[in-house]
Design an enzyme around this catalytic site. Structure first.
Site, PDB file in Angstrom:
ATOM      1  N   LYS A 191       5.199  12.408  16.179  1.00 58.22           N
ATOM      2  CA  LYS A 191       3.856  12.756  16.653  1.00 58.22           C
ATOM      3  C   LYS A 191       3.043  11.502  16.972  1.00 58.22           C
ATOM      4  O   LYS A 191       2.513  11.357  18.068  1.00 58.22           O
ATOM      5  CB  LYS A 191       3.105  13.570  15.575  1.00 58.22           C
ATOM      6  CG  LYS A 191       3.692  14.913  15.270  1.00 58.22           C
ATOM      7  CD  LYS A 191       2.862  15.642  14.226  1.00 58.22           C
ATOM      8  CE  LYS A 191       3.561  15.662  12.896  1.00 58.22           C
ATOM      9  NZ  LYS A 191       2.892  16.520  11.896  1.00 58.22           N
ATOM     10  N   LYS A 236      -2.742  -3.394   7.253  1.00 57.85           N
ATOM     11  CA  LYS A 236      -2.490  -4.757   7.710  1.00 57.85           C
ATOM     12  C   LYS A 236      -3.692  -5.298   8.485  1.00 57.85           C
ATOM     13  O   LYS A 236      -4.045  -6.476   8.378  1.00 57.85           O
ATOM     14  CB  LYS A 236      -1.241  -4.785   8.597  1.00 57.85           C
ATOM     15  CG  LYS A 236      -0.943  -6.160   9.191  1.00 57.85           C
ATOM     16  CD  LYS A 236       0.336  -6.160  10.005  1.00 57.85           C
ATOM     17  CE  LYS A 236       0.595  -7.545  10.616  1.00 57.85           C
ATOM     18  NZ  LYS A 236       1.887  -7.610  11.346  1.00 57.85           N
ATOM     19  N   HIS A 281       5.225   1.774 -38.210  1.00 60.52           N
ATOM     20  CA  HIS A 281       5.422   0.547 -37.427  1.00 60.52           C
ATOM     21  C   HIS A 281       6.794   0.524 -36.755  1.00 60.52           C
ATOM     22  O   HIS A 281       7.520  -0.466 -36.816  1.00 60.52           O
ATOM     23  CB  HIS A 281       5.217  -0.684 -38.306  1.00 60.52           C
ATOM     24  CG  HIS A 281       3.831  -0.780 -38.862  1.00 60.52           C
ATOM     25  ND1 HIS A 281       2.720  -0.874 -38.073  1.00 60.52           N
ATOM     26  CD2 HIS A 281       3.385  -0.770 -40.141  1.00 60.52           C
ATOM     27  CE1 HIS A 281       1.635  -0.939 -38.845  1.00 60.52           C
ATOM     28  NE2 HIS A 281       2.015  -0.869 -40.096  1.00 60.52           N
TER      29      HIS A 281
END
Length: 517
Positions: A62, A134, A281
């Site tokens: 497209k 960009k 722990h």
């Protein structure tokens, strides 16, 4: 000024377009987005009207056209670019609003076909996004509906967006497209692994990329002065902490998440009987199996009532009232289980800060990879999902059936204990654990000191071989009756002799289980 709008997620897009149009912008669109905008009363020009070329190949092509990308990528203050654009009839596109085909949503649909996933890989969208990002000095690009209001406000007030906003939006685009491509790459890699059973597929690559989505920002990291967030893998969350439902309690902390994950990992080793794993722990401080989960919890607690305080508890069976009645007697941080009975939830509600996590598939496990960030790099390894290569009796005396049961119980526990590690068990209960020492005798001595008389008649598991016979000598003095370890030391004969001299049964597994982080 012209804007190109093409979105899969149409949330808020009609209102956005109306406000842009009110500022005098022309709108270009395509497909379903153009239809939605026209239905919203907007005047829209189709992409095909710009390119002079119809959409084709079921909409796969497209926007991939010079009249589109030239309008996006041309540098506005570059005379040569402007001369070329004028010659070729290229008009500027100053704003792009695009979000991508829902690949993730499609990929996660139950029963989705491979081809349907492939058809939901967006091509034109990422290409236009990257073009605009960009050229962010001249073009505003929006990939996230959350940024609509910021862009609209700046355009309405100033006629355009600031450099800082365009830079921020361009960064978001490249982050989004990187995430999108990584999802696709990961999907295809997993498909390949399922088809070929090639576990080394990822490790064979020269470059690897991973992508995660934020679950939440955390109050702080491992320590209060550190920032932290929690991210999840994209895909299957079955049997993982990110798939758990929190029923009550405070928000999970960084350490809660780390320790609870460790508890779940350990629990997956114990599938046959009701079992409780308690973690402090990141190390197991209590593990027990019994006929009921309430009995298992009682055994795990009694083995080390000091360490379990403030700990994490994981259960492979639903928590009932009898178990909950015991749990509320002490301070716990987290309880995770497949479910909680209504009576148990009523009891545990007395501790409103206690975090209750329901995890339906708590025992589910699959192969995968572990990642560890190091300075300047990343370590990637297969998950440690195996238990042993062999079960070889190397002493004169074989273990009894009961000892063998406890040996395998302890072997599973030591596998998930920080190296150097020693685990002592009796009657399917962890009675002492020695984690994280720089030699092997110290964890043994810690276990003996902590376990005391409970070490009499117990068994020992070591995550790696014995370089000397000192562990076996200490075990004999403590009344240990059986030992399981990988074997493979050049001094194995010395340890075997000590065991034979003291009527201790010893088994070699041929597989070590170092755990360093």
């Amino acid at each position: 000024m012209r804007a190109l709008i093409s979105v899969s997620d149409k949330t808020g897009i009609v209102d956005f377009a109306k406000r842009i149009a009110a500022c005098g912008w022309d709108i270009i669109s395509t497909g379903g987005t153009a239809k939605a905008l026209r239905e919203g009363g907007l005047d829209v020009k189709d992409v095909s009207d710009i390119t002079g070329f119809p959409e084709c190949l079921d909409g796969r092509v497209k926007t991939l056209h010079p009249l589109i990308h030239g309008g996006i990528l041309n540098i506005r203050n570059n005379p040569k670019h402007q001369e070329e654009c004028q010659k070729l009839g290229i008009e500027n596109i100053d704003l792009l609003v695009i979000n991508l085909y829902p690949f993730k949503k499609t990929m996660l649909k139950p029963g989705v076909s491979f081809q349907e996933c492939i058809e939901n890989i967006d091509i034109g969208g990422p290409t236009m996004l990257r073009s605009a990002a960009k050229n962010f000095n001249d073009v505003t690009v929006v990939v996230d509906p959350k940024d609509y209001e910021t862009v609209l406000t700046e355009i309405e007030q100033n006629g355009g967006t600031s450099y800082e906003t365009r830079y921020h939006l361009a960064l978001k685009v490249f982050t989004t497209t990187a995430n999108y491509d990584t999802m696709i790459s990961d999907f295809l890699r997993k498909q390949s692994m399922e088809q070929t059973q090639n576990k080394e597929d990822l490790l064979a690559q020269n470059t690897v990329t991973f992508t995660y989505e934020k679950v939440q920002d955390l109050r702080y990291g491992e320590n209060p002065h550190q920032r932290a967030s929690f991210y999840r893998e994209i895909g299957e969350d079955k049997g993982t902490l990110v798939g758990a439902e929190q029923l009550q309690g405070k928000e999970l902390s960084y350490n809660n998440i780390n320790d609870t994950n460790g508890a779940i990992e350990m629990l997956k080793e114990y599938t046959d009987e009701p079992t409780i794993v308690a973690v402090k722990h990141a190390n197991p401080c209590g593990i027990a199996s019994d006929k009921t989960i309430a009995e298992a919890y009682h055994k795990a607690y009694e083995a080390d009532p000091t360490s379990i305080f403030g700990g994490i508890v994981a259960s492979n069976r639903p928590i009932d009232k009898a178990t909950a009645d015991q749990m509320v007697k002490i301070f716990l941080e987290v309880v995770v289980a497949p479910d909680f009975t209504e009576e148990a939830k009523e009891v545990l509600a007395a501790k409103p800060n206690l975090r209750l996590l329901k995890l339906d598939d708590i025992l589910y496990s699959d192969n995968g990879f572990e990642l560890k960030k190091v300075l300047g790099g990343m370590l990637v390894t297969e998950r440690d999902t195996e238990l042993y290569n062999k079960l070889e009796v190397v002493t004169n005396r074989k273990p009894t059936d009961k000892e063998m049961e406890d040996l395998l119980f302890a072997w599973k526990a030591v596998k998930h204990t920080k190296s150097n590690a020693i685990s002592v068990a009796k009657n399917k209960c962890l009675v002492a654990n020695g984690p994280g020492q720089v030699n092997r005798i110290w964890p043994m001595e810690n276990c003996i000191e902590h376990g005391g008389e409970k070490c009499q008649g117990a068994v020992v598991a070591s995550d790696a071989f014995f370089p000397f016979d000192d562990v076996c000598t200490a075990a004999a003095k403590a009344g240990i009756t059986a030992i399981i370890q990988p074997g493979g030391s050049i001094r194995d004969a010395d340890s075997i002799k000590v065991c034979n001299d003291n009527d201790i049964a010893m088994i070699f597994t041929g597989m070590r289980h170092f755990k360093h982080a």
